[in-house]
Scaffold this active site. Sequence first.
Site, PDB file in Angstrom:
ATOM      1  N   GLY A 180      47.359  53.552  34.531  1.00 20.21           N
ATOM      2  CA  GLY A 180      46.738  52.701  35.542  1.00 20.21           C
ATOM      3  C   GLY A 180      46.442  53.352  36.878  1.00 20.21           C
ATOM      4  O   GLY A 180      45.516  52.942  37.570  1.00 20.21           O
ATOM      5  N   ASP A 239      54.369  44.363  40.063  1.00 18.85           N
ATOM      6  CA  ASP A 239      54.429  42.939  39.743  1.00 18.85           C
ATOM      7  C   ASP A 239      55.900  42.519  39.866  1.00 18.85           C
ATOM      8  O   ASP A 239      56.416  42.382  40.972  1.00 18.85           O
ATOM      9  CB  ASP A 239      53.853  42.777  38.325  1.00 18.85           C
ATOM     10  N   VAL A 284      44.784  40.767  37.139  1.00 18.36           N
ATOM     11  CA  VAL A 284      43.609  41.488  37.624  1.00 18.36           C
ATOM     12  C   VAL A 284      43.308  42.705  36.741  1.00 18.36           C
ATOM     13  O   VAL A 284      44.203  43.251  36.090  1.00 18.36           O
ATOM     14  CB  VAL A 284      43.787  41.946  39.093  1.00 18.36           C
TER      15      VAL A 284
END
Length: 177
Positions: free
Chosen positions: A47, A105, A155
Site C-alpha cells: 500500500g 486503521d 477508501v
Amino acid sequence: VSLQLHDLTFSPFISEETIDRAIARIAQELKRDFNGKEPLFIGVLNGSFMFAADLLKKLDFPLHISFVKVASYEGTKSSGTVSELIGLKEDISGQTVVLLEDIIDTGNTLEELYEALQKKGVAKTKIATLLYKPKAYTKKIPIDYVGLEIPNDFVVGYGLDYDGLGRNLPAIYKLKE
Ligand code: XMP
Ligand code: MG
C-alpha cells in the site's frame, strides 16, 4: 464521476492536490527532525509504494530507503498471530527508523510491525502515515506524522486497494453508501 471496482462503487474523496499538500507538509516536518541524521525509511508494501515515492522525492538530505512486507501467521502459542518482516536484509540495530504506512486503521498492523522492529534492536521508530482513522485506532503507539485524518470509511486509490484493484489511482475514493 463514480468508479466501479469489482462489485462496489466508489466516489471521489481526496484530490491529488490535497494529497500533495499533505505530503509536502510531512516532508517539511521530516526535514526539520531528520536532516543530518541519515535515517532509514521503511515503506510497508504494497500500500505505501506511492506515498513513499512521492514523499521521499521531496526530501533533499541523505537518507536510506527499504521496503518490507508483513507476513502474519498463527504462532505456536495461543496468543494470536506472529508477524515476520519480509525483505529487510540490512542490520538495522541501533538505527533510527521512520516507518511509512499508507493508512492506519485499528493499529493492529502497526503494532505488529513496531514490535518486529523493536526485536531487531532499532534505536528509535517513528511513524509516518498518509491516512489515519482516529476513531478506529485502538493502540498506544504515538503516530508522529499524519497526512490526513479521515472518518471510518473504506477508501481506495493512491496505493490502497479493494481486493487487488485501485492501487494505481492518483486520487483517493471512498465507498459509496
Ligand atoms: P489496521 O486495522 O491494522 O489496518 O490499522 C491497516 C491495514 O488495513 C488495510 N486498510 C485499508 N485498506 N482501505 C484499504 O484499501 C481502507 O480504508 C483500509 N483501512 C485499513 C490496509 O492494508 C492497512 O495497511
Ligand atoms: Mg489491502
